[in-house]
Write a protein that holds these residues in place. Structure first.
Motif, PDB file in Angstrom:
ATOM      1  N   VAL A 183       0.859  -1.190   0.000  1.00 14.26           N
ATOM      2  CA  VAL A 183       0.000   0.000   0.000  1.00 14.26           C
ATOM      3  C   VAL A 183       0.889   1.232   0.000  1.00 14.26           C
ATOM      4  O   VAL A 183       1.968   1.223   0.558  1.00 14.26           O
ATOM      5  CB  VAL A 183      -0.952   0.035   1.216  1.00 14.26           C
ATOM      6  N   ASN A 184       0.428   2.300  -0.646  1.00 17.63           N
ATOM      7  CA  ASN A 184       1.270   3.482  -0.775  1.00 17.63           C
ATOM      8  C   ASN A 184       0.423   4.732  -0.585  1.00 17.63           C
ATOM      9  O   ASN A 184       0.123   5.124   0.542  1.00 17.63           O
ATOM     10  CB  ASN A 184       1.985   3.425  -2.142  1.00 17.63           C
ATOM     11  N   SER A 185      -0.023   5.342  -1.694  1.00 19.71           N
ATOM     12  CA  SER A 185      -0.803   6.585  -1.613  1.00 19.71           C
ATOM     13  C   SER A 185      -2.043   6.429  -0.741  1.00 19.71           C
ATOM     14  O   SER A 185      -2.381   7.315   0.050  1.00 19.71           O
ATOM     15  CB  SER A 185      -1.263   7.008  -3.011  1.00 19.71           C
ATOM     16  N   LEU A 186      -2.716   5.295  -0.890  1.00 14.46           N
ATOM     17  CA  LEU A 186      -3.977   5.135  -0.184  1.00 14.46           C
ATOM     18  C   LEU A 186      -3.755   4.988   1.319  1.00 14.46           C
ATOM     19  O   LEU A 186      -4.631   5.327   2.116  1.00 14.46           O
ATOM     20  CB  LEU A 186      -4.745   3.948  -0.756  1.00 14.46           C
ATOM     21  N   ALA A 187      -2.571   4.512   1.704  1.00 14.30           N
ATOM     22  CA  ALA A 187      -2.260   4.417   3.132  1.00 14.30           C
ATOM     23  C   ALA A 187      -1.968   5.794   3.722  1.00 14.30           C
ATOM     24  O   ALA A 187      -2.225   6.042   4.899  1.00 14.30           O
ATOM     25  CB  ALA A 187      -1.079   3.491   3.352  1.00 14.30           C
ATOM     26  N   VAL A 188      -1.446   6.694   2.895  1.00 11.50           N
ATOM     27  CA  VAL A 188      -1.211   8.065   3.366  1.00 11.50           C
ATOM     28  C   VAL A 188      -2.557   8.727   3.653  1.00 11.50           C
ATOM     29  O   VAL A 188      -2.748   9.399   4.669  1.00 11.50           O
ATOM     30  CB  VAL A 188      -0.421   8.895   2.322  1.00 11.50           C
ATOM     31  N   LYS A 189      -3.506   8.486   2.776  1.00  6.67           N
ATOM     32  CA  LYS A 189      -4.845   9.049   2.941  1.00  6.67           C
ATOM     33  C   LYS A 189      -5.574   8.403   4.112  1.00  6.67           C
ATOM     34  O   LYS A 189      -6.309   9.040   4.841  1.00  6.67           O
ATOM     35  CB  LYS A 189      -5.656   8.838   1.638  1.00  6.67           C
ATOM     36  N   ASN A 190      -5.349   7.093   4.277  1.00  6.29           N
ATOM     37  CA  ASN A 190      -6.082   6.338   5.291  1.00  6.29           C
ATOM     38  C   ASN A 190      -5.136   5.348   5.991  1.00  6.29           C
ATOM     39  O   ASN A 190      -5.129   4.158   5.689  1.00  6.29           O
ATOM     40  CB  ASN A 190      -7.252   5.596   4.619  1.00  6.29           C
ATOM     41  N   PRO A 191      -4.330   5.855   6.951  1.00  8.12           N
ATOM     42  CA  PRO A 191      -3.325   4.996   7.594  1.00  8.12           C
ATOM     43  C   PRO A 191      -3.928   3.797   8.318  1.00  8.12           C
ATOM     44  O   PRO A 191      -3.257   2.777   8.499  1.00  8.12           O
ATOM     45  CB  PRO A 191      -2.639   5.934   8.602  1.00  8.12           C
ATOM     46  N   ALA A 192      -5.210   3.896   8.677  1.00 11.23           N
ATOM     47  CA  ALA A 192      -5.843   2.783   9.402  1.00 11.23           C
ATOM     48  C   ALA A 192      -5.845   1.497   8.584  1.00 11.23           C
ATOM     49  O   ALA A 192      -5.891   0.402   9.143  1.00 11.23           O
ATOM     50  CB  ALA A 192      -7.270   3.155   9.784  1.00 11.23           C
ATOM     51  N   ILE A 193      -5.744   1.626   7.254  1.00 12.49           N
ATOM     52  CA  ILE A 193      -5.768   0.424   6.411  1.00 12.49           C
ATOM     53  C   ILE A 193      -4.577  -0.486   6.725  1.00 12.49           C
ATOM     54  O   ILE A 193      -4.664  -1.713   6.604  1.00 12.49           O
ATOM     55  CB  ILE A 193      -5.812   0.803   4.898  1.00 12.49           C
ATOM     56  N   ILE A 194      -3.468   0.115   7.163  1.00 10.39           N
ATOM     57  CA  ILE A 194      -2.285  -0.695   7.514  1.00 10.39           C
ATOM     58  C   ILE A 194      -2.627  -1.584   8.706  1.00 10.39           C
ATOM     59  O   ILE A 194      -2.390  -2.800   8.683  1.00 10.39           O
ATOM     60  CB  ILE A 194      -1.077   0.208   7.846  1.00 10.39           C
ATOM     61  N   ALA A 195      -3.184  -0.972   9.748  1.00 13.37           N
ATOM     62  CA  ALA A 195      -3.526  -1.725  10.957  1.00 13.37           C
ATOM     63  C   ALA A 195      -4.595  -2.765  10.675  1.00 13.37           C
ATOM     64  O   ALA A 195      -4.517  -3.910  11.142  1.00 13.37           O
ATOM     65  CB  ALA A 195      -3.985  -0.769  12.053  1.00 13.37           C
TER      66      ALA A 195
END
Lengths: 259, 209
Positions: A102-114
């Motif tokens: 994940v890259n750009s979309l994780a910057v927008k929505n960091p919760a996706i990493i968790a």
């Protein structure tokens, strides 16, 4: 001894591998499945496949391609491009990929990493980041700023701070793809790679700028990278994985030589 | 038929694809009847020991795994599956596990700041005793690993292969009778991993009919 991983990167547009400089002037390099098989047979340790226009075209990743890669090779590979939801991640993993990038979309929505780490395990969530050098030390004390959307957008986010946050969120690995070095084949951006390797405890992958085996050695020995991404130097046929590994092996870098 | 045990611990597609590449059908299943009827059982898994044990309990698979191991069915543990075969895992505050093999599963405690946890990548397996699954595989071959915990068998004679990481030498492959288990991922370890799986397909554990 754990070996240093060498990871070819396939940037795919419309089912063709392409390579540009700083995401521009892309040229057609071949079929992604054929190239994945070739590099795997030559002894690469992992592969990265990016569906690089999925995000900008706001469409899901080309899942049929992921499936075909999974059927064709028996080594781990990660997939990135247009992954925004847990559902996207699940589809990619079920198609046979080992990791999700994940890259750009994780910057927008960091919760996706968790969320991804909780659902599938941290080891399969890779954070890709595209830092660029900046003079704005006010906003970015490390001197590097995160860009998104294929380098098109600056975010004002400090690259080292973002790496720390991503680790806390549960990322299993970080790919540091320098905007300044990308496509130059003049060597990795060692400073930001090292800053991030020093800031986190998870594996760090150097990306952007590989032009010869010595560049990889620098990334491993000077910047503490655990793995390195190679693209142009392989795609043009100037080097093979085997050549790169033989040279690194001769220099005392631990690499996998049996395949 | 090969049964790949599905207990909601990670992605099993690559295990199935590897057997398919060898021309061998393998079914991903949580059904106790299918697992009990299988000629061979693969017990893979990625994730955490605590939730894995909860899932195995809910799916009523614990007695099934014990039964197939006891009756001599060729049995292959992979990664988390391997760890769960032992008595106890340090993961999730300490998790009692299946107890098919004596030993514990501690976490890496690297002294060197650059030894990352998890170990992620290709590392060498030193063969410490011959095993049918390693036929045709050279001593020191590299396999693909992704793990933060490692098997520590109570009986060192269980070790088939060992690997060095984070300042220790651990049992990266263990075996006893019809049970063999790898901490590494043969299904992701290129041709050498495929060779191990091909050996598993043809494996007739001694003393069993």
């Amino acid at each position: 001894m754990l070996t240093k991983r060498i990871i070819p990167c396939l940037d795919v547009i419309k089912r063709r591998v392409t390579k540009g400089v700083k995401f521009q002037n892309n040229v057609d390099l071949g079929d992604p499945i054929e190239m994945a098989v070739r590099y795997s047979n030559e002894g690469c340790d992992e592969l990265v496949v990016y569906d690089i226009t999925a995000s900008s075209e706001r469409r899901p990743i080309d899942i049929e391609m992921v499936r075909e890669v999974a059927q064709a090779i028996r080594i781990p590979f990660s997939v990135g491009g247009g992954i925004a939801t847990l559902e996207d991640m699940s589809r990619v993993l079920l198609a046979g990929a080992e990791k999700i990038s994940v890259n750009s979309l994780a910057v927008k929505n960091p919760a996706i990493i968790a969320e991804g780490a909780r659902a599938f395990g941290a080891q399969c969530i890779v954070l890709g980041m595209d830092p660029v050098a900046t003079a704005d030390r006010q906003r970015c004390p490390s001197g590097y700023e995160i860009t998104t959307r294929g380098f098109r957008e600056r975010t004002g986010i400090d690259a080292v701070e973002w790496a720390r946050q991503a680790e806390q969120h549960g990322a299993g690995e970080i790919v540091v793809n320098s905007v300044d070095a990308d496509g130059t084949r003049a060597g990795f951006e060692l400073t930001i790679t090292r800053l991030i390797a020093e800031a986190v405890r998870i594996p760090v992958v150097a990306s952007g700028g590989a032009g010869c085996a010595a560049h990889l050695r620098e990334a491993f020995e000077l910047a503490h990278a655990d793995a390195a991404i190679v693209a142009g130097m392989l795609h043009t046929g100037d080097f093979t994985i085997r050549q790169i590994k033989q040279e690194l092996h001769a220099e005392g870098v631990p690499v996998r030589m049996i395949w | 038929m090969i049964a790949i045990v599905d207990y909601k611990a990670g992605n099993l597609t690559s295990v199935q694809l590897a057997f398919r590449a060898l021309g061998c059908g393998a079914e991903i299943t949580s059904d106790p009847q299918v697992i009990l009827a299988a000629d061979r059982v693969v017990f893979p898994g990625v994730g955490a020991a605590g939730s894995a044990m909860r899932n195995l309990t809910e799916l009523q698979l614990l007695p099934v795994l014990k039964a197939v191991a006891a009756r001599g069915t060729p049995f292959l543990g992979i990664c988390l599956g391997t760890q769960i075969l032992f008595d106890f895992s340090e993961e999730d505050g300490g998790t009692p596990t299946l107890g098919l093999l004596p030993g514990r599963v501690p976490r890496f405690q690297p002294a060197d700041r650059w030894d990352k946890v998890p170990q992620m990548g290709w590392n060498q397996v030193r063969i410490v005793r011959p095993h049918p699954l390693l036929e045709g595989i050279a001593d020191g071959s590299e396999f693909y690993f992704v793990h933060s915990y490692y098997p520590a068998p109570a009986d060192p004679a269980l070790a088939v292969g060992t690997t060095d990481y984070a300042g220790i030498t651990f049992a990266s492959m263990v075996g006893r009778g019809n049970v063999a288990a790898t901490q590494f991922h043969p299904e992701k370890s290129g041709r050498i991993g495929l060779r191990l799986l091909a050996n598993f397909i043809g494996w007739k554990p001694e003393g069993l009919t």
